[in-house]
Design an enzyme around this catalytic site. Sequence first.
Site, short mmCIF file in Angstrom:
data_model
loop_
_atom_site.label_atom_id
_atom_site.label_comp_id
_atom_site.label_asym_id
_atom_site.label_seq_id
_atom_site.Cartn_x
_atom_site.Cartn_y
_atom_site.Cartn_z
N ASP A 12 10.49 -20.63 72.76
CA ASP A 12 10.97 -21.85 73.38
C ASP A 12 12.03 -21.40 74.38
O ASP A 12 13.17 -21.11 74.00
CB ASP A 12 11.58 -22.80 72.33
CG ASP A 12 12.08 -24.09 72.95
OD1 ASP A 12 11.48 -24.56 73.94
OD2 ASP A 12 13.09 -24.63 72.44
N GLU A 73 6.52 -22.15 75.82
CA GLU A 73 6.50 -23.49 76.40
C GLU A 73 6.55 -23.39 77.91
O GLU A 73 7.33 -22.62 78.48
CB GLU A 73 7.71 -24.30 75.90
CG GLU A 73 7.69 -25.74 76.41
CD GLU A 73 8.81 -26.55 75.82
OE1 GLU A 73 8.66 -27.04 74.69
OE2 GLU A 73 9.85 -26.68 76.51
N ASP A 146 15.67 -25.36 68.68
CA ASP A 146 14.98 -24.33 69.48
C ASP A 146 14.15 -23.41 68.58
O ASP A 146 13.07 -22.96 68.97
CB ASP A 146 16.00 -23.50 70.27
CG ASP A 146 16.97 -24.37 71.03
OD1 ASP A 146 16.66 -24.76 72.17
OD2 ASP A 146 18.04 -24.68 70.46
#
Length: 177
Positions: A12, A73, A146
């Site tokens: 992330d 991501e 996260d």
Amino acid sequence: MNLEGLRVMGIDPGLTRCGLSVVQAGRGRQIIPVAVGVVRTPSTAELSERLLRISRAVGEWMDDYKPDVVAMERIFERGNVSTVMHTAHAVGVMVLAAAERDIPVHMYTPSEVKKAISGNGRADKKQMTAMITRILGLSEAPKPADAADALAIAVCHCWRAPLIARTNQLTAKAAAQ
């Protein structure tokens, strides 16, 4: 490619907090968590120092856990161009770290990850954390968000990898004809 046993590093991306995870694919939809954590860089440090810290940490994770693939991501415009640019710099050093180790990288939008994990492309952080905790059979929710997001991205790839592999096979077969 045998997808059972596929080791996926989920990322992330972020400049201040970057979630990292490693999971191992089992039979069917079974996923075994291997590691989860967060790399933090101080907002007061120079951009170059922050990127170096992220690059080193991500590289160490790749060297220690030996993932077969990295799932990350995909960044999207959130309204704050400065934040997007800083995140894009961080993504660049992480993709480079993977490329230096010949590890393929797959990117997923937040809504793709949410849909894969919760069935709802608009799930909130609380729903996502609860689902990833349940899916992985964790005794407590990963923190901060996260870390949970990095796990969700890795699980999303594990579940999508069979379709990706089949699509690649069909594409290669069609190109050979």
